[in-house]
Write a protein that holds these residues in place. Structure first.
Motif, mmCIF file in Angstrom:
data_model
loop_
_atom_site.group_PDB
_atom_site.id
_atom_site.type_symbol
_atom_site.label_atom_id
_atom_site.label_comp_id
_atom_site.label_asym_id
_atom_site.label_seq_id
_atom_site.Cartn_x
_atom_site.Cartn_y
_atom_site.Cartn_z
ATOM 1 N N LEU A 8 0.885 -1.302 -0.072
ATOM 2 C CA LEU A 8 0.113 0.002 -0.045
ATOM 3 C C LEU A 8 1.057 1.118 -0.099
ATOM 4 O O LEU A 8 0.577 2.233 -0.701
ATOM 5 N N GLU A 9 2.147 1.427 0.832
ATOM 6 C CA GLU A 9 2.926 2.441 0.917
ATOM 7 C C GLU A 9 3.520 2.641 -0.442
ATOM 8 O O GLU A 9 3.613 3.793 -0.996
ATOM 9 N N MET A 10 3.784 1.509 -1.175
ATOM 10 C CA MET A 10 4.651 1.576 -2.372
ATOM 11 C C MET A 10 3.408 2.197 -3.531
ATOM 12 O O MET A 10 3.773 3.212 -4.320
ATOM 13 N N LEU A 11 2.326 1.716 -3.431
ATOM 14 C CA LEU A 11 1.160 2.184 -4.313
ATOM 15 C C LEU A 11 0.855 3.615 -4.441
ATOM 16 O O LEU A 11 0.542 4.399 -4.869
ATOM 17 N N LYS A 12 0.878 4.092 -2.916
ATOM 18 C CA LYS A 12 0.643 5.564 -2.511
ATOM 19 C C LYS A 12 1.702 6.542 -3.250
ATOM 20 O O LYS A 12 1.245 7.671 -3.401
ATOM 21 N N VAL A 13 2.715 5.990 -3.102
ATOM 22 C CA VAL A 13 4.287 7.109 -3.474
ATOM 23 C C VAL A 13 3.959 6.929 -5.015
ATOM 24 O O VAL A 13 4.307 8.278 -5.184
ATOM 25 N N HIS A 14 3.352 5.975 -5.765
ATOM 26 C CA HIS A 14 3.380 6.118 -7.209
ATOM 27 C C HIS A 14 1.939 6.151 -7.431
ATOM 28 O O HIS A 14 1.318 5.705 -8.510
ATOM 29 N N GLN A 15 1.167 6.943 -6.939
ATOM 30 C CA GLN A 15 -0.259 6.826 -7.024
ATOM 31 C C GLN A 15 -0.653 7.479 -8.364
ATOM 32 O O GLN A 15 -1.853 7.193 -9.002
ATOM 33 N N ASP A 16 -0.004 8.524 -8.877
ATOM 34 C CA ASP A 16 -0.341 9.102 -10.182
ATOM 35 C C ASP A 16 0.326 8.121 -11.223
ATOM 36 O O ASP A 16 0.105 8.736 -12.544
ATOM 37 N N ASP A 17 0.858 7.027 -11.003
ATOM 38 C CA ASP A 17 1.295 6.150 -11.908
ATOM 39 C C ASP A 17 1.159 4.597 -11.656
ATOM 40 O O ASP A 17 0.644 4.359 -10.727
ATOM 41 N N TRP A 18 1.621 3.896 -12.738
ATOM 42 C CA TRP A 18 1.623 2.156 -12.452
ATOM 43 C C TRP A 18 2.813 1.722 -11.673
ATOM 44 O O TRP A 18 3.931 2.463 -11.675
#
Length: 259
Positions: A8-18
């Motif tokens: 989840l942390e990784m997805l939030k860091v790159h929330q505007d990208d894949w």
């Protein structure tokens, strides 16, 4: 940190990208199939995660629930909530749960939070109306080093901190009604319940409970004209997780100065 929280942390860091499945797999040292199982768990928690065979994963939305990962995201405390946040979709009383955990040795700064309480309690045994996902029902375990006679300071101290956090996050004019009521527009919007576990004249632990009305809710007949909520007063939707973070940060700072 749990695997799904790292994802989840990784997805939030790159929330505007894949975020590619390969990147997650390498970071977590697990197969893509194992990564997918944790993605499913996050989806079950209410996170909107889009999956693409070629691109990977992208976080599209977060639930409005008071999940530990949402509280920790941006939490500015040293200890409180950093390790132990016990989340309940429903429980009888967060204070009751906290007292049980405290007697079992739960460390200072343990947080118990619920979406709904079936037997929420206020001062003098009064019921605390706790509609599902409409408010904040939270208890903190502390292990103060001051004497039993100094313990009563915890309730007004917490009330002041709550009023400050509420005013800062919402702009509302907040007043305190001794000893534990948080008031807005002459009506109750929150309350504090502090309970002590002691040995002789020494405080073994204290549980600080807060009930706060946040979202719009159908006010029961017996509370009409007596209780209100943040949304009823502001006509704005406030982030419960953001308010919890503000409250915990301020309370920990003030408490540390009192020790």
């Amino acid at each position: 940190m749990a695997v799904k929280d790292i994802i989840l942390e990784m997805l939030k860091v790159h929330q505007d990208d894949w975020t590619s499945g390969e990147e997650l797999s390498l970071r977590l040292k697990m197969s893509r199939a194992a990564v997918w199982k944790h993605i499913v768990k996050l989806r079950n928690d209410g996170y909107e995660i889009e999956a693409s065979t070629r691109k990977g994963y992208q976080l599209r939305g977060a639930p409005s629930l008071l999940l530990p990962a949402e509280i920790r995201d941006g939490l500015k405390t040293s200890v409180w909530g950093k390790r132990d946040i016990v989340y309940h979709p429903e429980t009888a009383s967060t204070n009751t749960d906290a007292k049980i955990l405290a007697t079992q040795g739960a460390p200072e700064g343990t947080i118990i939070i619920a979406e709904h309480q079936t037997r929420g309690r206020g001062r003098l045994g009064r019921n605390w109306y706790s509609p599902r996902s409409r408010g904040i029902y939270i208890s903190v375990i502390i292990r103060p080093r001051f004497s039993l006679q100094d313990a009563p300071i915890l309730t007004p101290l917490t009330a002041v901190v709550t009023a400050e956090a509420l005013a800062e996050e919402t702009g509302l004019k907040v007043l305190l009604k001794w000893p534990n009521d948080i008031m807005v527009s002459g009506m109750k919007i929150g309350g504090i319940l502090t309970e002590i576990g002691s040995e002789m004249d020494r405080v073994d632990f204290a549980v600080i409970g807060l009930g706060l009305n946040v979202h719009r809710w159908g006010v029961p007949e017996d509370l009409k004209g007596k209780a209100t909520s943040i949304e009823l007063e502001t006509s704005r939707r406030i982030s419960r997780a953001g308010l919890v973070r503000s409250y915990l940060g301020k309370l920990e700072t003030v408490y540390e100065h009192q020790k």
